[in-house]
Design a protein around this motif. Structure first.
Motif, PDB file in Angstrom:
ATOM      1  N   GLN A   1     -57.138  15.406  19.213  1.00 35.39           N
ATOM      2  CA  GLN A   1     -55.754  15.075  18.890  1.00 35.39           C
ATOM      3  C   GLN A   1     -55.649  14.922  17.375  1.00 35.39           C
ATOM      4  OE1 GLN A   1     -52.786  13.817  20.691  1.00 35.39           O
ATOM      5  NE2 GLN A   1     -53.294  14.046  22.851  1.00 35.39           N
ATOM      6  N   PRO A   2     -54.714  15.165  16.809  1.00 36.74           N
ATOM      7  CA  PRO A   2     -54.606  14.897  15.218  1.00 36.74           C
ATOM      8  C   PRO A   2     -54.441  13.393  15.225  1.00 36.74           C
ATOM      9  CG  PRO A   2     -53.244  16.748  15.659  1.00 36.74           C
ATOM     10  CD  PRO A   2     -53.629  16.208  17.277  1.00 36.74           C
ATOM     11  N   ALA A   3     -54.904  12.850  14.013  1.00 38.23           N
ATOM     12  CA  ALA A   3     -54.984  11.209  13.715  1.00 38.23           C
ATOM     13  C   ALA A   3     -53.452  10.571  13.703  1.00 38.23           C
ATOM     14  CB  ALA A   3     -55.878  11.013  12.720  1.00 38.23           C
ATOM     15  N   ALA A   4     -52.475  11.372  13.029  1.00 36.09           N
ATOM     16  CA  ALA A   4     -51.272  10.890  12.845  1.00 36.09           C
ATOM     17  C   ALA A   4     -50.098  11.351  13.843  1.00 36.09           C
ATOM     18  CB  ALA A   4     -51.017  11.155  11.440  1.00 36.09           C
ATOM     19  N   THR A   5     -49.455  10.639  14.282  1.00 35.52           N
ATOM     20  CA  THR A   5     -48.194  11.070  15.112  1.00 35.52           C
ATOM     21  C   THR A   5     -46.971  10.136  14.543  1.00 35.52           C
ATOM     22  OG1 THR A   5     -49.239  11.248  17.031  1.00 35.52           O
ATOM     23  CG2 THR A   5     -46.834  11.143  17.199  1.00 35.52           C
ATOM     24  N   SER A   6     -45.724  10.990  14.174  1.00 31.60           N
ATOM     25  CA  SER A   6     -44.506  10.581  13.504  1.00 31.60           C
ATOM     26  C   SER A   6     -43.700  10.759  14.505  1.00 31.60           C
ATOM     27  CB  SER A   6     -44.173  11.109  12.450  1.00 31.60           C
ATOM     28  OG  SER A   6     -42.867  10.626  11.945  1.00 31.60           O
ATOM     29  N   LEU A   7     -42.853   9.698  14.870  1.00 33.29           N
ATOM     30  CA  LEU A   7     -42.013   9.770  16.158  1.00 33.29           C
ATOM     31  C   LEU A   7     -40.502   9.211  15.598  1.00 33.29           C
ATOM     32  CD1 LEU A   7     -41.068  10.111  19.240  1.00 33.29           C
ATOM     33  CD2 LEU A   7     -41.760   7.445  19.507  1.00 33.29           C
ATOM     34  N   PHE A   8     -39.388   9.714  16.046  1.00 29.85           N
ATOM     35  CA  PHE A   8     -38.006   9.541  15.946  1.00 29.85           C
ATOM     36  C   PHE A   8     -37.425   9.646  17.062  1.00 29.85           C
ATOM     37  CE2 PHE A   8     -33.507  10.241  15.298  1.00 29.85           C
ATOM     38  CZ  PHE A   8     -33.285   9.115  14.278  1.00 29.85           C
ATOM     39  N   ILE A   9     -36.487   8.462  17.464  1.00 31.93           N
ATOM     40  CA  ILE A   9     -35.732   8.427  18.529  1.00 31.93           C
ATOM     41  C   ILE A   9     -34.409   7.977  18.159  1.00 31.93           C
ATOM     42  CG2 ILE A   9     -35.318   7.347  20.732  1.00 31.93           C
ATOM     43  CD1 ILE A   9     -38.202   6.618  20.862  1.00 31.93           C
ATOM     44  N   GLY A  10     -33.448   9.073  18.405  1.00 32.18           N
ATOM     45  CA  GLY A  10     -31.843   8.803  18.020  1.00 32.18           C
ATOM     46  C   GLY A  10     -31.236   8.334  19.287  1.00 32.18           C
ATOM     47  N   ARG A  11     -30.552   7.036  19.298  1.00 36.67           N
ATOM     48  CA  ARG A  11     -29.811   6.820  20.381  1.00 36.67           C
ATOM     49  C   ARG A  11     -28.235   6.533  20.085  1.00 36.67           C
ATOM     50  NH1 ARG A  11     -33.044   4.640  24.262  1.00 36.67           N
ATOM     51  NH2 ARG A  11     -35.282   4.578  23.609  1.00 36.67           N
ATOM     52  N   VAL A  12     -27.378   6.614  21.171  1.00 35.71           N
ATOM     53  CA  VAL A  12     -25.868   6.566  20.911  1.00 35.71           C
ATOM     54  C   VAL A  12     -25.431   5.192  20.578  1.00 35.71           C
ATOM     55  CG1 VAL A  12     -23.739   7.124  22.002  1.00 35.71           C
ATOM     56  CG2 VAL A  12     -25.430   8.468  22.586  1.00 35.71           C
ATOM     57  N   ARG A  13     -24.813   4.966  19.446  1.00 32.48           N
ATOM     58  CA  ARG A  13     -24.247   3.788  18.994  1.00 32.48           C
ATOM     59  C   ARG A  13     -23.338   3.227  20.088  1.00 32.48           C
ATOM     60  NH1 ARG A  13     -24.827   6.639  14.504  1.00 32.48           N
ATOM     61  NH2 ARG A  13     -25.988   6.033  12.826  1.00 32.48           N
ATOM     62  N   GLY A  14     -22.999   2.066  19.837  1.00 34.87           N
ATOM     63  CA  GLY A  14     -21.818   1.678  20.646  1.00 34.87           C
ATOM     64  C   GLY A  14     -20.504   1.476  20.336  1.00 34.87           C
ATOM     65  N   SER A  15     -20.205   2.150  19.218  1.00 41.89           N
ATOM     66  CA  SER A  15     -18.926   2.115  18.626  1.00 41.89           C
ATOM     67  C   SER A  15     -18.752   3.584  18.101  1.00 41.89           C
ATOM     68  CB  SER A  15     -18.942   0.968  17.428  1.00 41.89           C
ATOM     69  OG  SER A  15     -19.802   1.238  16.293  1.00 41.89           O
ATOM     70  N   THR A  16     -17.483   3.649  17.988  1.00 45.08           N
ATOM     71  CA  THR A  16     -17.161   5.141  17.321  1.00 45.08           C
ATOM     72  C   THR A  16     -17.232   5.116  15.750  1.00 45.08           C
ATOM     73  OG1 THR A  16     -14.592   4.597  16.876  1.00 45.08           O
ATOM     74  CG2 THR A  16     -15.267   5.375  19.123  1.00 45.08           C
ATOM     75  N   ALA A  17     -16.958   6.242  15.159  1.00 39.19           N
ATOM     76  CA  ALA A  17     -17.083   6.306  13.779  1.00 39.19           C
ATOM     77  C   ALA A  17     -16.067   5.495  13.155  1.00 39.19           C
ATOM     78  CB  ALA A  17     -16.815   7.626  13.195  1.00 39.19           C
ATOM     79  N   ALA A  18     -14.895   5.159  13.841  1.00 35.76           N
ATOM     80  CA  ALA A  18     -13.924   4.294  13.530  1.00 35.76           C
ATOM     81  C   ALA A  18     -13.934   2.872  13.562  1.00 35.76           C
ATOM     82  CB  ALA A  18     -12.545   4.856  14.079  1.00 35.76           C
ATOM     83  N   GLY A  19     -14.957   2.627  14.360  1.00 30.95           N
ATOM     84  CA  GLY A  19     -15.347   1.217  14.595  1.00 30.95           C
ATOM     85  C   GLY A  19     -14.954   0.563  16.261  1.00 30.95           C
ATOM     86  N   ALA A  20     -14.127   1.667  16.804  1.00 29.72           N
ATOM     87  CA  ALA A  20     -13.754   1.277  18.149  1.00 29.72           C
ATOM     88  C   ALA A  20     -14.835   1.293  19.079  1.00 29.72           C
ATOM     89  CB  ALA A  20     -12.666   2.195  18.773  1.00 29.72           C
ATOM     90  N   PRO A  21     -15.045   0.377  20.421  1.00 23.89           N
ATOM     91  CA  PRO A  21     -15.836   0.710  21.306  1.00 23.89           C
ATOM     92  C   PRO A  21     -15.938   1.809  21.984  1.00 23.89           C
ATOM     93  CG  PRO A  21     -14.372  -1.324  21.661  1.00 23.89           C
ATOM     94  CD  PRO A  21     -13.802  -0.353  20.918  1.00 23.89           C
ATOM     95  N   LEU A  22     -17.402   2.451  21.787  1.00 26.39           N
ATOM     96  CA  LEU A  22     -17.428   3.624  22.438  1.00 26.39           C
ATOM     97  C   LEU A  22     -17.906   3.878  24.092  1.00 26.39           C
ATOM     98  CD1 LEU A  22     -17.957   6.563  21.412  1.00 26.39           C
ATOM     99  CD2 LEU A  22     -20.317   6.147  21.616  1.00 26.39           C
ATOM    100  N   ASP A  23     -17.282   4.717  24.826  1.00 28.29           N
ATOM    101  CA  ASP A  23     -17.420   4.744  26.191  1.00 28.29           C
ATOM    102  C   ASP A  23     -18.748   5.448  26.398  1.00 28.29           C
ATOM    103  OD1 ASP A  23     -15.253   3.295  26.950  1.00 28.29           O
ATOM    104  OD2 ASP A  23     -13.988   5.193  26.773  1.00 28.29           O
ATOM    105  N   ALA A  24     -18.933   6.635  25.551  1.00 31.66           N
ATOM    106  CA  ALA A  24     -19.795   7.728  25.760  1.00 31.66           C
ATOM    107  C   ALA A  24     -19.717   8.712  24.610  1.00 31.66           C
ATOM    108  CB  ALA A  24     -19.816   8.494  27.161  1.00 31.66           C
ATOM    109  N   LEU A  25     -20.872   9.572  24.409  1.00 29.94           N
ATOM    110  CA  LEU A  25     -20.715  10.734  23.650  1.00 29.94           C
ATOM    111  C   LEU A  25     -20.788  11.855  24.392  1.00 29.94           C
ATOM    112  CD1 LEU A  25     -20.580  10.975  20.493  1.00 29.94           C
ATOM    113  CD2 LEU A  25     -23.240  11.036  20.397  1.00 29.94           C
ATOM    114  N   GLU A  26     -20.133  12.940  23.931  1.00 27.25           N
ATOM    115  CA  GLU A  26     -20.281  14.118  24.892  1.00 27.25           C
ATOM    116  C   GLU A  26     -20.819  15.122  23.713  1.00 27.25           C
ATOM    117  OE1 GLU A  26     -16.404  15.763  26.253  1.00 27.25           O
ATOM    118  OE2 GLU A  26     -17.512  17.552  26.487  1.00 27.25           O
ATOM    119  N   LEU A  27     -21.876  15.904  24.317  1.00 29.22           N
ATOM    120  CA  LEU A  27     -22.523  16.829  23.244  1.00 29.22           C
ATOM    121  C   LEU A  27     -22.413  18.129  23.821  1.00 29.22           C
ATOM    122  CD1 LEU A  27     -26.139  14.968  22.508  1.00 29.22           C
ATOM    123  CD2 LEU A  27     -24.316  16.124  21.034  1.00 29.22           C
ATOM    124  N   GLU A  28     -21.660  19.188  23.175  1.00 28.02           N
ATOM    125  CA  GLU A  28     -21.424  20.613  23.691  1.00 28.02           C
ATOM    126  C   GLU A  28     -22.491  21.453  22.689  1.00 28.02           C
ATOM    127  OE1 GLU A  28     -17.474  21.766  23.772  1.00 28.02           O
ATOM    128  OE2 GLU A  28     -18.182  23.780  23.160  1.00 28.02           O
TER     129      GLU A  28
END
Lengths: 166, 108
Positions: A43-70
Protein backbone atom coordinates in the motif's frame (compact mmCIF):
# COMPACT_ATOMS: atom_id res chain seq x y z
CA UNK A 1 -11.80 3.83 -16.56
CA UNK A 2 -8.02 3.23 -16.50
CA UNK A 3 -5.60 5.77 -17.92
CA UNK A 4 -5.18 5.50 -21.64
CA UNK A 5 -2.52 3.23 -23.02
CA UNK A 6 -0.60 6.25 -24.26
CA UNK A 7 -0.11 7.49 -20.70
CA UNK A 8 3.36 6.88 -19.37
CA UNK A 9 2.15 7.08 -15.76
CA UNK A 10 1.55 3.89 -13.79
CA UNK A 11 -2.02 2.62 -13.77
CA UNK A 12 -4.18 4.26 -11.11
CA UNK A 13 -6.75 2.15 -9.31
CA UNK A 14 -10.13 3.88 -9.42
CA UNK A 15 -13.25 2.97 -7.48
CA UNK A 16 -16.24 5.23 -8.12
CA UNK A 17 -19.84 4.55 -7.18
CA UNK A 18 -23.23 6.11 -6.43
CA UNK A 19 -25.31 5.07 -3.43
CA UNK A 20 -29.07 5.54 -3.08
CA UNK A 21 -28.87 4.34 0.53
CA UNK A 22 -26.85 5.66 3.49
CA UNK A 23 -23.14 4.93 3.48
CA UNK A 24 -20.70 4.44 6.34
CA UNK A 25 -17.55 6.30 5.26
CA UNK A 26 -15.25 4.28 7.52
CA UNK A 27 -16.67 1.03 6.23
CA UNK A 28 -16.29 2.22 2.65
CA UNK A 29 -12.67 3.14 3.33
CA UNK A 30 -11.92 -0.20 4.98
CA UNK A 31 -13.50 -2.15 2.15
CA UNK A 32 -11.60 -0.16 -0.44
CA UNK A 33 -8.30 -0.65 1.35
CA UNK A 34 -8.98 -4.37 1.77
CA UNK A 35 -9.74 -4.63 -1.92
CA UNK A 36 -6.47 -2.91 -2.79
CA UNK A 37 -4.54 -5.13 -0.37
CA UNK A 38 -6.05 -8.24 -1.89
CA UNK A 39 -4.12 -7.40 -5.04
CA UNK A 40 -0.95 -8.18 -3.12
CA UNK A 41 0.80 -4.90 -3.82
CA UNK A 42 2.31 -2.85 -1.02
CA UNK A 43 0.00 0.00 0.00
CA UNK A 44 1.17 3.55 -0.65
CA UNK A 45 2.29 5.40 2.48
CA UNK A 46 -0.14 8.34 2.32
CA UNK A 47 -3.93 8.40 2.29
CA UNK A 48 -5.96 11.62 2.11
CA UNK A 49 -9.63 11.41 3.05
CA UNK A 50 -12.52 13.81 2.72
CA UNK A 51 -16.01 13.16 4.10
CA UNK A 52 -18.79 15.61 3.31
CA UNK A 53 -21.94 15.48 5.46
CA UNK A 54 -25.30 17.23 5.35
CA UNK A 55 -25.50 20.34 7.50
CA UNK A 56 -28.35 20.82 9.93
CA UNK A 57 -29.48 24.09 8.38
CA UNK A 58 -30.42 25.43 4.97
CA UNK A 59 -28.41 28.02 3.06
CA UNK A 60 -30.86 30.58 4.47
CA UNK A 61 -30.28 29.37 8.03
CA UNK A 62 -33.54 27.51 8.61
CA UNK A 63 -33.55 24.04 10.20
CA UNK A 64 -33.01 21.42 7.50
CA UNK A 65 -35.13 18.27 7.41
CA UNK A 66 -33.15 16.56 4.67
CA UNK A 67 -31.23 17.14 1.47
CA UNK A 68 -32.41 15.60 -1.79
CA UNK A 69 -29.79 14.76 -4.40
CA UNK A 70 -30.94 14.35 -7.97
CA UNK A 71 -28.55 13.07 -10.62
CA UNK A 72 -28.50 12.27 -14.33
CA UNK A 73 -28.38 8.45 -14.50
CA UNK A 74 -25.64 7.39 -16.85
CA UNK A 75 -24.04 10.78 -17.32
CA UNK A 76 -23.32 11.29 -13.64
CA UNK A 77 -21.52 7.95 -13.32
CA UNK A 78 -19.61 8.56 -16.55
CA UNK A 79 -18.66 12.09 -15.57
CA UNK A 80 -17.42 10.97 -12.14
CA UNK A 81 -15.23 8.40 -13.86
CA UNK A 82 -13.87 10.98 -16.32
CA UNK A 83 -13.21 13.59 -13.63
CA UNK A 84 -11.48 11.05 -11.40
CA UNK A 85 -9.31 9.75 -14.21
CA UNK A 86 -8.34 13.26 -15.29
CA UNK A 87 -7.46 14.30 -11.75
CA UNK A 88 -5.45 11.13 -11.19
CA UNK A 89 -3.44 11.90 -14.34
CA UNK A 90 -2.54 15.35 -12.99
CA UNK A 91 -1.08 14.01 -9.75
CA UNK A 92 1.28 11.14 -8.94
CA UNK A 93 -1.26 9.04 -7.05
CA UNK A 94 -1.84 5.29 -6.85
CA UNK A 95 -5.51 4.88 -6.03
CA UNK A 96 -8.67 6.99 -5.83
CA UNK A 97 -12.03 6.21 -4.28
CA UNK A 98 -15.22 8.26 -4.72
CA UNK A 99 -18.54 7.48 -3.06
CA UNK A 100 -21.48 9.82 -3.71
CA UNK A 101 -25.00 9.63 -2.31
CA UNK A 102 -28.16 10.10 -4.33
CA UNK A 103 -31.74 10.47 -3.18
CA UNK A 104 -32.82 11.75 0.21
CA UNK A 105 -29.90 12.33 2.60
CA UNK A 106 -30.57 13.09 6.25
CA UNK A 107 -28.74 15.67 8.36
CA UNK A 108 -25.37 14.37 9.48
CA UNK A 109 -25.28 11.65 6.86
CA UNK A 110 -22.37 11.47 4.45
CA UNK A 111 -23.00 12.86 0.96
CA UNK A 112 -19.56 12.29 -0.47
CA UNK A 113 -16.42 10.41 0.45
CA UNK A 114 -13.20 10.96 -1.49
CA UNK A 115 -10.00 9.10 -0.63
CA UNK A 116 -6.68 9.19 -2.42
CA UNK A 117 -3.60 7.04 -1.87
CA UNK A 118 -0.17 8.18 -2.96
CA UNK A 119 3.43 7.68 -2.03
CA UNK A 120 3.57 11.18 -0.53
CA UNK A 121 1.14 13.32 1.44
CA UNK A 122 1.25 16.34 -0.91
CA UNK A 123 -0.05 14.62 -4.04
CA UNK A 124 -2.64 12.70 -2.02
CA UNK A 125 -4.02 15.86 -0.43
CA UNK A 126 -3.88 17.98 -3.57
CA UNK A 127 -5.58 15.32 -5.68
CA UNK A 128 -8.27 14.83 -3.04
CA UNK A 129 -9.06 18.54 -2.83
CA UNK A 130 -8.93 19.11 -6.57
CA UNK A 131 -11.19 16.15 -7.26
CA UNK A 132 -13.72 17.34 -4.71
CA UNK A 133 -13.80 20.80 -6.30
CA UNK A 134 -14.16 19.49 -9.82
CA UNK A 135 -17.01 17.20 -8.74
CA UNK A 136 -18.80 20.23 -7.29
CA UNK A 137 -18.51 22.04 -10.61
CA UNK A 138 -18.76 19.34 -13.25
CA UNK A 139 -20.60 16.28 -11.96
CA UNK A 140 -24.34 16.56 -12.67
CA UNK A 141 -25.95 16.56 -9.25
CA UNK A 142 -28.66 18.88 -8.01
CA UNK A 143 -29.47 19.54 -4.37
CA UNK A 144 -32.87 20.39 -2.97
CA UNK A 145 -33.15 21.51 0.62
CA UNK A 146 -36.22 20.32 2.51
CA UNK A 147 -37.27 22.46 5.43
CA UNK A 148 -40.69 22.59 7.17
CA UNK A 149 -42.11 20.43 4.42
CA UNK A 150 -40.99 22.77 1.64
CA UNK A 151 -38.33 21.97 -0.92
CA UNK A 152 -36.02 24.49 -2.57
CA UNK A 153 -33.47 23.72 -5.27
CA UNK A 154 -30.00 25.11 -4.76
CA UNK A 155 -28.81 26.98 -7.83
CA UNK A 156 -25.09 26.37 -7.67
CA UNK A 157 -22.33 25.01 -5.50
CA UNK A 158 -20.30 26.21 -2.55
CA UNK A 159 -17.16 27.92 -3.78
CA UNK A 160 -13.84 26.78 -2.35
CA UNK A 161 -13.14 30.30 -1.14
CA UNK A 162 -16.32 30.25 0.94
CA UNK A 163 -15.90 26.71 2.14
CA UNK A 164 -14.31 27.61 5.44
CA UNK A 165 -17.19 29.85 6.44
CA UNK A 166 -20.07 28.01 4.79
CA UNK B 1 -18.85 12.38 -38.28
CA UNK B 2 -17.64 15.58 -36.77
CA UNK B 3 -20.41 17.38 -34.87
CA UNK B 4 -19.07 20.76 -35.82
CA UNK B 5 -19.03 19.95 -39.49
CA UNK B 6 -22.08 21.57 -41.04
CA UNK B 7 -21.24 20.30 -44.53
CA UNK B 8 -23.36 17.17 -44.28
CA UNK B 9 -26.64 17.93 -42.51
CA UNK B 10 -29.41 15.35 -42.39
CA UNK B 11 -32.16 15.72 -44.95
CA UNK B 12 -34.86 16.38 -42.35
CA UNK B 13 -34.84 18.40 -39.16
CA UNK B 14 -33.52 16.19 -36.37
CA UNK B 15 -35.75 14.61 -33.78
CA UNK B 16 -34.01 14.47 -30.41
CA UNK B 17 -34.85 13.23 -26.94
CA UNK B 18 -34.87 16.30 -24.69
CA UNK B 19 -34.27 15.79 -20.99
CA UNK B 20 -34.66 18.29 -18.16
CA UNK B 21 -33.57 18.03 -14.54
CA UNK B 22 -34.29 19.43 -11.09
CA UNK B 23 -35.74 22.96 -10.99
CA UNK B 24 -35.95 23.18 -14.78
CA UNK B 25 -37.89 19.91 -15.02
CA UNK B 26 -40.36 21.01 -12.38
CA UNK B 27 -40.79 24.44 -13.94
CA UNK B 28 -41.71 22.85 -17.28
CA UNK B 29 -43.76 20.02 -15.82
CA UNK B 30 -41.99 17.37 -17.87
CA UNK B 31 -38.63 15.62 -17.75
CA UNK B 32 -38.38 13.99 -21.11
CA UNK B 33 -39.84 14.54 -24.59
CA UNK B 34 -39.15 13.60 -28.17
CA UNK B 35 -38.86 16.89 -30.03
CA UNK B 36 -38.45 17.55 -33.71
CA UNK B 37 -36.48 20.69 -34.31
CA UNK B 38 -38.22 23.50 -36.13
CA UNK B 39 -35.30 23.94 -38.48
CA UNK B 40 -32.46 22.04 -40.00
CA UNK B 41 -29.70 22.15 -38.94
CA UNK B 42 -30.58 22.69 -35.28
CA UNK B 43 -28.62 23.47 -32.13
CA UNK B 44 -29.36 23.14 -28.41
CA UNK B 45 -29.81 26.91 -28.20
CA UNK B 46 -32.47 26.77 -30.90
CA UNK B 47 -34.26 23.91 -29.07
CA UNK B 48 -34.09 25.97 -25.85
CA UNK B 49 -35.87 28.79 -27.64
CA UNK B 50 -38.28 26.52 -29.51
CA UNK B 51 -39.46 24.93 -26.24
CA UNK B 52 -39.70 28.29 -24.46
CA UNK B 53 -37.50 27.02 -21.67
CA UNK B 54 -36.27 30.53 -20.95
CA UNK B 55 -39.66 31.65 -19.71
CA UNK B 56 -39.97 28.67 -17.39
CA UNK B 57 -36.47 29.20 -16.04
CA UNK B 58 -37.20 32.84 -15.37
CA UNK B 59 -40.40 31.95 -13.57
CA UNK B 60 -38.71 29.25 -11.50
CA UNK B 61 -35.68 31.20 -10.43
CA UNK B 62 -36.32 34.86 -10.97
CA UNK B 63 -33.05 34.79 -12.86
CA UNK B 64 -32.77 36.30 -16.29
CA UNK B 65 -33.55 33.22 -18.32
CA UNK B 66 -34.50 34.80 -21.56
CA UNK B 67 -32.49 35.25 -24.63
CA UNK B 68 -33.80 37.68 -27.15
CA UNK B 69 -35.03 36.13 -30.39
CA UNK B 70 -31.61 36.80 -31.79
CA UNK B 71 -29.87 35.78 -28.53
CA UNK B 72 -26.70 33.79 -28.85
CA UNK B 73 -26.33 32.23 -25.42
CA UNK B 74 -28.12 30.21 -22.80
CA UNK B 75 -28.78 31.82 -19.42
CA UNK B 76 -25.90 31.83 -16.98
CA UNK B 77 -25.51 28.50 -15.26
CA UNK B 78 -27.51 26.45 -17.76
CA UNK B 79 -25.36 23.80 -19.42
CA UNK B 80 -25.96 21.40 -22.26
CA UNK B 81 -25.20 17.71 -22.59
CA UNK B 82 -25.53 15.75 -25.80
CA UNK B 83 -25.56 11.98 -25.44
CA UNK B 84 -24.51 12.40 -21.81
CA UNK B 85 -21.41 14.50 -22.54
CA UNK B 86 -21.11 18.24 -21.99
CA UNK B 87 -21.50 20.16 -25.23
CA UNK B 88 -21.68 23.71 -26.50
CA UNK B 89 -24.99 25.47 -27.12
CA UNK B 90 -24.16 25.85 -30.82
CA UNK B 91 -23.31 22.21 -31.47
CA UNK B 92 -25.25 20.77 -34.39
CA UNK B 93 -27.74 18.14 -33.30
CA UNK B 94 -28.10 14.80 -35.04
CA UNK B 95 -31.27 12.77 -35.38
CA UNK B 96 -31.66 10.52 -32.34
CA UNK B 97 -29.44 12.56 -30.03
CA UNK B 98 -30.21 12.78 -26.33
CA UNK B 99 -30.14 16.47 -25.47
CA UNK B 100 -30.17 17.54 -21.82
CA UNK B 101 -30.45 21.03 -20.38
CA UNK B 102 -28.73 21.07 -17.00
CA UNK B 103 -29.56 23.70 -14.39
CA UNK B 104 -26.69 24.91 -12.18
CA UNK B 105 -24.87 21.93 -10.72
CA UNK B 106 -24.55 21.52 -6.96
CA UNK B 107 -22.64 18.31 -6.35
CA UNK B 108 -20.21 17.30 -3.67
Amino acid sequence: MPPTASSAAPAVSMSVSLHPDPIDPCQQLEQWQAQLQSGGAEQPAATSLFIGRVRGSTAAGAPLDALELEHYPGMTEGQLQRLTAACARRHPVAAVMVRHRTGLVLCGDAIIVVAVMADRSGPAQRCCQELLETIKHDAPFWKREWSSGMGEWLLGHTELTNATTA
Amino acid sequence: MSRSDAADPPAAAPTVRVRLFAALREAMGWGEQQVTAAANPATPLELWQQLDLAGAWLAATGAPGGTAPTGEALPAGIRVAINQQFAEAHTLLADGDELAFLPPISGG
